[in-house]
Design an enzyme around this catalytic site. Sequence first.
Site, short mmCIF file in Angstrom:
data_model
loop_
_atom_site.label_atom_id
_atom_site.label_comp_id
_atom_site.label_asym_id
_atom_site.label_seq_id
_atom_site.Cartn_x
_atom_site.Cartn_y
_atom_site.Cartn_z
N ARG A 164 -36.69 -137.03 -65.90
CA ARG A 164 -36.80 -138.34 -66.87
C ARG A 164 -35.41 -139.07 -67.22
O ARG A 164 -35.35 -139.38 -68.23
CB ARG A 164 -37.65 -138.30 -68.02
CG ARG A 164 -39.27 -137.98 -67.62
CD ARG A 164 -39.84 -138.79 -66.75
NE ARG A 164 -41.08 -138.62 -66.42
CZ ARG A 164 -41.67 -137.61 -65.53
NH1 ARG A 164 -40.71 -137.29 -64.79
NH2 ARG A 164 -42.69 -137.40 -65.31
N SER A 238 -46.55 -141.81 -71.06
CA SER A 238 -46.11 -140.69 -71.88
C SER A 238 -45.07 -141.46 -72.97
O SER A 238 -44.04 -141.76 -72.65
CB SER A 238 -45.54 -139.69 -71.26
OG SER A 238 -46.21 -139.08 -70.15
N GLU A 334 -39.59 -140.43 -74.53
CA GLU A 334 -39.32 -141.14 -73.07
C GLU A 334 -39.20 -142.62 -72.94
O GLU A 334 -38.38 -143.16 -72.19
CB GLU A 334 -40.50 -140.68 -72.12
CG GLU A 334 -40.14 -140.76 -70.77
CD GLU A 334 -41.51 -140.49 -69.83
OE1 GLU A 334 -42.07 -139.28 -70.06
OE2 GLU A 334 -42.04 -141.24 -69.01
#
Length: 340
Positions: A164, A238, A334
Amino acid sequence: MEKLTNISLKPYNSFGIDVKARKMFIIKDIYELTDSFETAFASDKTWIILGGGSNILFTEDYNGNVIKIDFKGIQVLDITAEHVYIRANAGEEWDNFVNFCVENNLGGLENLSYIPGSAGASPIQNIGAYGVELKDFFHSLEAMEIATGTIKRFKKAECNFGYRTSVFKTALKNKYVICSVIFKLDLNHKINRGYKAIDEYLTQNKINSPAIGDIRKAIIHIRKSKLPDPKYLGNAGSFFKNPVISKKCFKELKNKFPNIPAFNDKKGYIKIPAGWLIEQTGWKGYRKGNVGVYDKQALVIVNHGSANGGEVLGLANMIKQSVYEKFGIKLEPEVNIIKS
Ligand SMILES: Cc1cc2nc3c(=O)[nH]c(=O)nc-3n(C[C@H](O)[C@H](O)[C@H](O)COP(=O)(O)OP(=O)(O)OC[C@H]3O[C@@H](n4cnc5c(N)ncnc54)[C@H](O)[C@@H]3O)c2cc1C
């Protein structure tokens, strides 16, 4: 180029946060981007590049220029015996691009089906799902350097892709506008059905030799059943990354919490599902006023109506604190948190 002033960003972010931006520029092609470089970037010290707004949390009115990248287009660049090189312009909707690839029997990206957002943002956090990451099929990208307005090509090795993350989320954050992304896709692609849920879908539907289109259908079915649709329930997927901890820390945690799930990461490290940690601290399904935690997936913070960014961030911080108190693990967001 479309110019808007004093505009609500509610339709432009998947959390559905109703903040205002002083100015917004909607850029429809790459020439508009280079031509408008002075107006959009140099005229104001504060600006933000926006794609689909599906990985962003606005916490207050945006007192600067919002530069929405909206140039679309898909081009096949080259075909060899085994591969196809294909380019997606930055404003192309990511899932539209994946659908194009699948319909043309180009394998690789099907496990990344139905991820919201734009193709241009896909390398920023090296989007990933169901055992595949963008970097696995990435070839190169073109980006405009904001300081000079010049276009530069980045090869894969220069992008520092990780879990990520990429160089565009770290050392080169806010230094480049990604204009297009080139992928190297397989003509004889080996299907990745390693995830239990994919395999279950294929078995239930009696698909013994799945084609990439079957994998896409499976992924869309699984995602629709697990994740809230931002059209009806604001969210950014998320909220936190899955934490990666050393094997030594993991051993200690395992002694205290024998059921803790874990996946091998880079050598000597273990990845723990953040959703499990949040569930264990009792947040799954929590709701207070307009903010809450999705009842089918604890990793997703939701806006039940007219939450503001501060409320979402407040809940995220409380979750972070309780996970830290119980497990000693610091969750990292995130989602890109925006303050002007
Ligand atoms: C329901 C849901 C499910 C999701 N599932 C996943 C998933 O499975 N896997 C996953 O990885 N992500 C997932 N996400 C997160 C999100 O979809 C991805 O991160 C996506 O790539 C964001 O694209 P965007 O265009 O919306 O980016 P935005 O939210 O608009 O921007 C994200 C960041 O990229 C920057 N940026 C955007 N475009 C450009 C550009 N052209 N050049 C330079 N910088 C740019 C922005 O400034 C910002 O910092 C999910 C989100 C939602 C809402």
